[in-house]
Design an enzyme around this catalytic site. Structure first.
Site, PDB file in Angstrom:
ATOM      1  N   CYS A 409       0.851  -1.190   0.000  1.00  0.00           N
ATOM      2  CA  CYS A 409       0.000   0.000   0.000  1.00  0.00           C
ATOM      3  C   CYS A 409       0.889   1.242   0.000  1.00  0.00           C
ATOM      4  O   CYS A 409       1.793   1.359   0.836  1.00  0.00           O
ATOM      5  CB  CYS A 409      -0.886  -0.018   1.235  1.00  0.00           C
ATOM      6  SG  CYS A 409      -1.727   1.541   1.519  1.00  0.00           S
ATOM      7  N   CYS A 446      -3.991   1.822   8.200  1.00  0.00           N
ATOM      8  CA  CYS A 446      -3.704   2.650   7.026  1.00  0.00           C
ATOM      9  C   CYS A 446      -4.353   4.021   7.205  1.00  0.00           C
ATOM     10  O   CYS A 446      -5.553   4.125   7.419  1.00  0.00           O
ATOM     11  CB  CYS A 446      -4.242   1.964   5.775  1.00  0.00           C
ATOM     12  SG  CYS A 446      -3.844   2.861   4.285  1.00  0.00           S
TER      13      CYS A 446
END
Ligand code: IVH
Length: 784
Positions: A409, A446
């Protein structure tokens, strides 16, 4: 009435409804009623094939595919239009007309205005009111015969309605694909991995070019009339607008935005009005067509080369332009979806300057094969996000490389997983797969997903933390007071009080609520983590089945699929979530903040020793080894190790084992990865107590107190909500049903209970009031 008359009556009715629906946009009857009429007609025609005629509404499709299109010579050429790109061009247009007609400045000159539809020009020839031919414009003199294809378009009448039409009438207009239909068509193509159409115009052209009209019939095409060609054996009105209105009465669709205005200033006013409407129209238009309304004046003005002097197209800014891709970056959305974005050299398109375009997902990148440095066609239609629709391969510089899938990511560094994006129906079933995308699994860790994750974590059905609205969560994340859910428990009063939306009291309340939330049933905690696809029910199944967070965290995906209602995909989601190191860290951090999980610690007794060796074999999904074969293998070999070690000779000794099954097994047991997976699964079954050799504990303690009982809740409860009551009952092992039947064990009736209570009394069931219910909960350690 004769059958012939019946059939004619049905055809007239259907044509009339088609007209209301497609031409006037004002249907008179529901679709179901229309379908019934259509079915009736179909049936009658099937029973009386000699009465079928080509203009029947049932005869829109069904011709055999053509080898090629034949050519059609237009009796009257199909002209094109001059373009105007500015108000000055338009003023010149009017001046030229006035000069030529010697039209006095003070005398009004009327113009018909129509949106310029971006589609394909078509000529439709009606003889005695029956559609006999459809043709493309071609080069204006010769086009192609597309009769079979135009017949499939519902807004094109196969027979004109009403009366007074000329014996031969050529209607001209545009066939186009509305934006919504185009988007759907492309979505479906994307999902299949097929090529997509660049724009609705190309899609319409491609659909009309089909030699097999059954394909055309499936495309969402529409037709709008804007003029006439041949008019033989009859008269039409002397003004353009009146002609189109007459066409509408004969069953053709015309544009509802057609207007009559005075002079060029009227034209310019109309142009700016439509420019504002452009984005919200359901179809693409690329400008406005202005035509002198009086036919007598049109005749006087005549033509120059291939365009009339009496008409002009005032164009809008283009919706497609070429530019260059500077970079391709990946953005992470609030739900973790990773979307590739093309950074572009700024370009003016669709009325704005565009410097980014979406690439949807990795599949789209692969399909377009778009690379950094490529020249691309950008399309921005309406307020939709600009898209890269095409790569100009011939302009590709040397030394470009395909774009790689990001393996981490770009925001948090977590793993990236490939997921199917599906559209779900009402019942939760997959309706349409829309292609694959990539997603960051670091849901708790995240930054891009943090706000969403915290909002979910504190919500009522999750940790039920009061006093923290969505706005406050966003503020706390923006101020970087929260970087992970555990930070919630580290908040201090001094940090909260100065923030907008907080005061002394609300800060204190929030801290108290956070403190109180630390005592939490395992199911709620699992739900609060926000694992994709894990709703309240799945969280409850996980908690009840495994009894500890530790087992849930470590459960292998194969093992998870043995739990009720957990399929492969959900199992993968759960396992992915818990194996992501960032998520693990976030969960450990939460537990260190003093979260005390209320968990039974016990495996659900129904799972104890429940998985047989045959079940395990089936779960490994070896081709040609399904239930029966697995059972034979298990019977024969007794242990997993013996099966993994078996050679061909040994396998041949197993009763009725097919050659295919033997080959398939050997191919698998020869693979180290496969053996590892099987052994790990067996080890976990043993460890969790689900393995066939594990004896289920006959302990009553593991069974839940209300196991097997069916409860029904009715009326209002005052001390707790319906869903809380339901959760408590389920936590005690009861099932909560929505209606009373003879299988119901207990009905909890609050004030206002009606028919359910009456039925319970009638059936002589046990009915308890809220007080008794609260007491029951208290007896089992649930205090509300
Ligand atoms: S009138 C002699 N009206 O634009 C006049 N054309 O370059 C002929 N078009 O190929 C055209 N909407 O397909 C006219 N309302 C409209 C139109 C229209 C779209 C297309 C037509 C033609 C092109 C003209």
């Amino acid at each position: 009435m004769s059958i012939e008359q019946d059939i004619q009556r049905l055809r007239d009715q259907i044509n009339q409804h088609n007209y209301r629906y497609y031409v006037l946009d004002d249907p008179q009857i529901p679709d179901a009623e229309y379908d019934r009429l259509f079915q009736q007609l179909k049936q009658l025609e099937q029973d009386n094939p000699e009465l079928v005629s080509p203009d029947s509404p049932t005869q829109r499709v069904g011709m055999l595919p053509l080898g090629e299109f034949s050519q059609v010579r237009h009796e009257q050429p199909m002209l094109s239009l001059d373009n105007a790109f500015s108000a000055d061009d338009m003023r010149d247009f009017e001046r030229r007309i006035r000069d030529r007609l010697e039209w006095p400045a003070e005398r009004p000159l009327m113009f018909a205005c129509e949106p310029k539809l971006d589609g394909i020009a078509v000529s439709l020839l009606y003889e005695e009111g029956v559609l006999v031919r459809g043709a493309t414009r071609g080069d204006g003199t010769t086009g192609e015969d597309i009769t079979q294809n135009v017949r499939t378009i519902p807004s094109i009448p196969l027979r004109l309605i009403g009366e007074g039409y000329p014996r031969r009438l050529e209607v001209r207009g545009e066939i186009y694909m509305p934006k919504a239909g185009f988007d759907k068509l492309n979505e479906a193509a994307r999902a299949r991995g097929d090529k997509t159409f660049v724009n609705p115009r190309n899609a319409a052209a491609g659909s009309l070019r089909q030699l097999d009209s059954r394909i055309t019939a499936q495309r969402p095409l529409e037709m709008c009339a804007y003029g006439v060609g041949i008019v033989d054996g009859g008269e039409l009105p002397g003004q353009h607008v009146a002609i189109l209105q007459q066409l509408q009465q004969w069953g053709l669709r015309i544009n509802r935005h057609m207007r009559l205005v005075e002079g060029v200033e009227g034209c310019l006013g109309y142009y700016s009005q439509l420019a504002q409407l452009r984005d919200s129209l359901p179809y693409d238009i690329d400008g406005i067509v202005f035509k002198v309304n009086e036919l007598a004046l049109q005749r006087e003005l005549g033509f120059v080369a291939r365009a009339p002097r009496w008409a002009i197209a005032h164009k809008f800014p283009a919706q497609e332009e070429i530019t260059r891709v500077r970079a391709i970056e990946f953005q992470v959305g609030r739900t973790g979806a990773i979307t590739p974005v093309a950074r572009l050299e700024p370009v003016f398109v669709g009325g704005v300057t565009v410097s980014n375009a979406t690439l949807h997902n990795m599949d789209e990148i692969a399909r377009l094969d778009v690379r950094v440095g490529d020249s691309v066609v950008i399309r921005r239609a309406g307020d939709v996000i600009p898209q890269v629709v095409k790569v100009l391969r011939e302009r590709r510089p040397e030394d470009t490389a395909p774009v790689a899938v990001p393996d981490h990511c770009p925001v948090c560094g977590s793993d990236v997983e490939r997921v199917q994006i599906a559209r779900y129906g009402k019942g939760g079933q997959v309706q349409q797969v829309e292609g694959a995308a990539y997603r960051c699994v670091g849901r708790l860790s995240c930054e891009a997903q943090l706000k969403q994750a915290i909002i979910h974590y504190v919500s009522r059905k999750a940790m039920d933390i009061d006093g923290l609205g969505d706005k406050s969560v966003e503020l706390l994340v923006d101020k970087e007071l929260i970087r992970t859910p555990a930070d919630l428990y580290r908040l201090r009063k001094e940090q909260l009080v100065p923030l907008e939306g907080f005061g002394e009291l609300s800060a204190a309340n929030l801290l108290a609520s956070l403190q109180a939330s630390k005592q939490v049933p395992l199911a709620r905690f699992i739900y609060a983590l926000g694992i994709p696809d894990v709703g309240e029910e799945t969280a409850r199944v996980l908690a009840q089945s495994f009894g500890t967070l530790d087992r849930i965290r470590r459960a292998l995906p194969d093992l998870l699929t043995w739990l009720p209602d957990i399929g492969r995909e959900v199992a993968q989601e759960i396992s992915h979530f818990f194996t992501d190191p960032h998520n693990c860290e976030a969960i450990d951090d939460l537990l260190q903040q003093g979260i005390e999980l209320q968990q039974s610690g016990e495996l659900d007794p129904r799972l104890g020793g429940a998985i047989s060796l045959a079940d395990l074999l089936v779960k490994l999904e070896i081709p040609a080894v399904a239930k029966t074969t697995a059972a034979r293998l298990a019977d024969h070999f007794q242990t997993l190790e013996a099966i993994l070690a078996a050679d061909e000779l040994q396998l041949r000794l197993v009763e009725k084992l097919s050659k295919r099954a033997i080959d398939s097994l050997l191919a698998h047991t020869g693979e180290e990865a496969f053996c590892r997976r099987a052994r790990q699964l067996e080890a976990q079954l043993l460890e969790f107590g689900m393995h066939w050799q594990c004896q289920p504990e006959p302990s009553a303690s593991a069974a839940l107190p209300l196991d097997g009982l069916i409860y029904v809740l009715t009326g209002t409860l005052e001390q707790l909500s319906r869903s809380e009551a339901k959760n408590h009952l389920q936590a005690l092992g009861a099932k909560v049903a929505g209606s009373v039947s003879k299988n119901t064990d207990v009905v909890v009736a609050g004030p206002g209970a009606g028919s359910k209570l009456a039925k319970a009394q009638q059936l002589g069931l046990e009915v308890i009031d809220e007080e008794a219910f609260m007491q029951l909960l208290a007896e089992h350690g649930i205090q509300s």
